[in-house]
Scaffold this active site. Structure first.
Site, short mmCIF file in Angstrom:
data_model
loop_
_atom_site.label_atom_id
_atom_site.label_comp_id
_atom_site.label_asym_id
_atom_site.label_seq_id
_atom_site.Cartn_x
_atom_site.Cartn_y
_atom_site.Cartn_z
N HIS A 21 0.83 -1.21 0.00
CA HIS A 21 0.00 0.00 0.00
C HIS A 21 0.86 1.25 0.00
O HIS A 21 2.03 1.23 0.38
CB HIS A 21 -0.91 0.03 1.23
N ASP A 40 0.32 4.96 1.97
CA ASP A 40 -0.49 5.33 3.13
C ASP A 40 -1.68 6.20 2.72
O ASP A 40 -1.51 7.21 2.02
CB ASP A 40 0.36 6.09 4.16
N HIS A 43 4.66 0.28 0.28
CA HIS A 43 5.43 -0.51 1.23
C HIS A 43 4.58 -1.62 1.82
O HIS A 43 3.35 -1.62 1.70
CB HIS A 43 6.02 0.38 2.34
N ARG A 84 4.79 6.17 14.50
CA ARG A 84 4.82 6.72 13.14
C ARG A 84 4.21 8.12 13.12
O ARG A 84 3.15 8.35 13.71
CB ARG A 84 4.02 5.82 12.20
C1 SIN Z 1 3.04 0.97 7.91
O1 SIN Z 1 2.41 0.52 6.95
O2 SIN Z 1 3.12 2.16 8.12
C2 SIN Z 1 3.79 0.02 8.82
C3 SIN Z 1 5.13 -0.27 8.28
C4 SIN Z 1 5.91 -1.18 9.19
O3 SIN Z 1 5.47 -1.46 10.31
O4 SIN Z 1 7.00 -1.60 8.80
#
Ligand code: SIN
Length: 270
Positions: free
Chosen positions: A101, A103, A246, A261
Site C-alpha cells: 500500500h 499510506d 510498502h 509513526r
Molecule cells: C506501515 O504501513 O506504516 C507500517 C510499516 C511497518 O510497520 O513496517
C-alpha cells in the site's frame, strides 16, 4: 547528487538510501534540511540508524517537511494525536501494513510521507519492503502508459478499517485520484494504485478495471523495483508516500516489534 553535511549511501539503483552522520533528535540546520529534501527526492526512502527520538523530536523532524497529518482512520496517542503507535506482540491479531500500500490514498489529500521509528524490534524478521512506483511506471510498455494516462481510480478505506474497527456509525474516507500521478517536486510520473485501498478504475467496466488493477498490482511487486529494510532498535525509515508503496512483514510472531509513526500531510494528486 552530492551531499555535504551527511553521507548518503544508495541501497539500490532505484530506491532507498541510508543516511549517516545526522542526529534527528536535535534541531537540524537549514542546510541539513535542504539536503534531506534533496535526498528524499532522489531516493524516495531514507533510512537512519541509532536515532533516539522522543515524541517531540519525532514530530519536529516531520514538521521539517510539512504540516503533520492526523490519521483519518486510526486513533493517535492521547497526548500526541499526530503519532500512531505501530506495535505487534504475542497478543496481536493483525499488524498494520501487511499488504502492499501507499499510506491513506483514501484521503482527498494523501500524505506526502511517513516517518516510522522503531525502538523495539524482533531478533529476526519484521523487515519492511518498499517499492518504487516511478520504476513501476517506467517499466510499463509505452502502450500501457498511454492507456493509463488520464484514467482515475477510487481509493476506499471502508474495507480496510471496518473489519478492524467495526463501528457501524463511522464513515471511512473514499477519494478518486489519477492512476498515474506527477510528483510535485521531481516532476516524474509514478503509478498511483495499490492493492489495499484502490477498488475501481472509474472510466472502464468493472471487469476491465479488475483485470487491469490485478495486472498492475502484480507488476508493482517486481523485486527489481524494491528495497528491503532490516530494522535494528532505534532505526528510522522516512518514505515519500507519493511515489512508493510498502509492506510490513509479520514473520516474527510472537516476538515484539514496537515504535511510532508520524505522517506528513500531502496535497491533491495530479
Ligand atoms: C506501515 O504501513 O506504516 C507500517 C510499516 C511497518 O510497520 O513496517
Amino acid at each position: 547528487m552530492s551531499y555535504e553535511v551527511f553521507e548518503v549511501k544508495p541501497m539500490t539503483a532505484r530506491i532507498g538510501a541510508e543516511v549517516f552522520g545526522i542526529d534527528l533528535s536535535r534541531p537540524l540546520s537549514n542546510r541539513q534540511t535542504v539536503e534531506l529534501k534533496d535526498a528524499i527526492a532522489e531516493h524516495a526512502v531514507l533510512f537512519f540508524r541509532d536515532q533516539h527520538l522522543d515524541h517531540e523530536s519525532h514530530k519536529a523532524f516531520g514538521r521539517l517537511f510539512g504540516e503533520l497529518a492526523i490519521h483519518s482512520s486510526v486513533a493517535g496517542l492521547d497526548d500526541h494525536p499526530e503519532i500512531v503507535a505501530i506495535h505487534a506482540d504475542a497478543n496481536s491479531k493483525f499488524v498494520a501494513g501487511e499488504n502492499w500500500h501507499s499510506d491513506l490514498t483514501c484521503d482527498a489529500e494523501p500524505p506526502m510521507g511517513s516517518i516510522l521509528y522503531l525502538h523495539t524490534v524482533p531478533e529476526y524478521g519484521g523487515d519492511t519492503l518498499f517499492s518504487s512506483m516511478y520504476a513501476a511506471y517506467d517499466a510499463l510498455s509505452p502502450r500501457m502508459q498511454a492507456y493509463l494516462d488520464g484514467l482515475t481510480a477510487v481509493h476506499d478505506a471502508d474495507h480496510v478499517y471496518r473489519p478492524l474497527f467495526p463501528d457501524v456509525d463511522r464513515r471511512y474516507p473514499c477519494s478518486t485520484h489519477p492512476v498515474v500521478r506527477t510528483h510535485p517536486v521531481t516532476g516524474k510520473k509514478s503509478l498511483f494504485v495499490n492493492a489495499s485501498y484502490t477498488t475501481r478504475i472509474t472510466e472502464v467496466s468493472k471487469e476491465e478495471s479488475d483485470a487491469i488493477l490485478n495486472y498492475l498490482y502484480q507488476h508493482c511487486m517486481n523485486p527489481n523495483f524494491q528495497v528491503r529494510f532490516r530494522w535494528k532498535p532505534h532505526s528510522v525509515a522516512f518514505w515519500d508516500n507519493r511515489c512508493t508503496q510498502h509492506l510490513a512483514t509479520w514473520d516474527y510472531f510472537p516476538q515484539t516489534r514496537s515504535g511510532f509513526r508520524v505522517t506528513v500531510a500531502g496535497d491533491k494528486p495530479f
